[in-house]
Enzyme design. Structure first.
Site, PDB file in Angstrom:
ATOM      1  N   PHE A 127      -3.789   3.864   0.454  1.00  0.00           N
ATOM      2  CA  PHE A 127      -4.351   4.067   1.792  1.00  0.00           C
ATOM      3  C   PHE A 127      -5.539   5.022   1.753  1.00  0.00           C
ATOM      4  O   PHE A 127      -6.494   4.864   2.524  1.00  0.00           O
ATOM      5  CB  PHE A 127      -3.281   4.591   2.760  1.00  0.00           C
ATOM      6  CG  PHE A 127      -3.843   4.907   4.112  1.00  0.00           C
ATOM      7  CD1 PHE A 127      -4.233   3.883   4.963  1.00  0.00           C
ATOM      8  CD2 PHE A 127      -4.013   6.211   4.533  1.00  0.00           C
ATOM      9  CE1 PHE A 127      -4.784   4.161   6.214  1.00  0.00           C
ATOM     10  CE2 PHE A 127      -4.556   6.496   5.777  1.00  0.00           C
ATOM     11  CZ  PHE A 127      -4.942   5.472   6.617  1.00  0.00           C
ATOM     12  N   ALA A 140       0.842  -1.202   0.000  1.00  0.00           N
ATOM     13  CA  ALA A 140       0.000   0.000   0.000  1.00  0.00           C
ATOM     14  C   ALA A 140       0.874   1.249   0.000  1.00  0.00           C
ATOM     15  O   ALA A 140       1.940   1.273   0.622  1.00  0.00           O
ATOM     16  CB  ALA A 140      -0.906   0.008   1.234  1.00  0.00           C
ATOM     17  N   CYS A 141       0.405   2.285  -0.694  1.00  0.00           N
ATOM     18  CA  CYS A 141       1.064   3.589  -0.681  1.00  0.00           C
ATOM     19  C   CYS A 141      -0.035   4.642  -0.499  1.00  0.00           C
ATOM     20  O   CYS A 141      -1.061   4.361   0.098  1.00  0.00           O
ATOM     21  CB  CYS A 141       1.885   3.795  -1.957  1.00  0.00           C
ATOM     22  SG  CYS A 141       0.881   3.795  -3.467  1.00  0.00           S
ATOM     23  N   TYR A 142       0.168   5.837  -1.032  1.00  0.00           N
ATOM     24  CA  TYR A 142      -0.849   6.894  -0.889  1.00  0.00           C
ATOM     25  C   TYR A 142      -2.084   6.624  -1.738  1.00  0.00           C
ATOM     26  O   TYR A 142      -3.201   6.592  -1.254  1.00  0.00           O
ATOM     27  CB  TYR A 142      -0.271   8.254  -1.274  1.00  0.00           C
ATOM     28  CG  TYR A 142       0.806   8.726  -0.355  1.00  0.00           C
ATOM     29  CD1 TYR A 142       0.504   9.340   0.853  1.00  0.00           C
ATOM     30  CD2 TYR A 142       2.138   8.555  -0.690  1.00  0.00           C
ATOM     31  CE1 TYR A 142       1.500   9.770   1.703  1.00  0.00           C
ATOM     32  CE2 TYR A 142       3.145   8.990   0.151  1.00  0.00           C
ATOM     33  CZ  TYR A 142       2.821   9.593   1.352  1.00  0.00           C
ATOM     34  OH  TYR A 142       3.815  10.009   2.192  1.00  0.00           O
ATOM     35  N   GLY A 175      -1.945   4.273  -4.721  1.00  0.00           N
ATOM     36  CA  GLY A 175      -1.876   3.062  -5.533  1.00  0.00           C
ATOM     37  C   GLY A 175      -0.917   3.134  -6.703  1.00  0.00           C
ATOM     38  O   GLY A 175      -0.929   2.247  -7.559  1.00  0.00           O
TER      39      GLY A 175
END
Length: 109
Positions: free
Chosen positions: A92, A63-65, A67
């Site tokens: 996220f 997961a990141c900010y 995708g």
């Protein structure tokens, strides 16, 4: 699986319930402010240790900010020998909007 797959928050939630590991690659301050409950923060300093200790056959969700960065990280982890790697579409931000009760702050864990 020779490549990673992009998955929705709903698919990620189902995988989490089956024991998938979630790693968050955002910066430490963003992770501390809020992250998927039970996820591990990964950065350049913790990556090597994570790879050497991880079960390469266990499902792994990155997961990141939003995708985007998670796709590059997921491709890298596939190259490191992980067999089931998923990139969280929407990151996220979409997770928090979809599952607000399944988010945590570092002080809570």
């Amino acid at each position: 699986m020779s490549e990673f797959q992009r998955i929705s928050p709903q698919q990620a939630q189902a995988l989490r319930q089956q024991g998938a590991v979630v790693v968050d690659i955002r910066d430490p301050q963003s992770y501390a402010a809020g992250h998927i409950s039970g996820s591990r923060h990964l950065d350049n300093h913790s990556l090597h240790d994570f790879i050497t200790r991880a079960d390469l056959d266990a499902p792994l969700i990155v997961a990141c900010y939003h995708g985007n960065s998670s796709q590059g990280a997921a491709a890298y982890l596939v190259g490191q020998g992980f067999s089931q790697v998923y990139s969280l579409d929407g990151g996220f931000e979409l997770w928090r909007a979809t599952y607000p009760a399944d988010t945590a702050q570092s002080s809570e864990e």
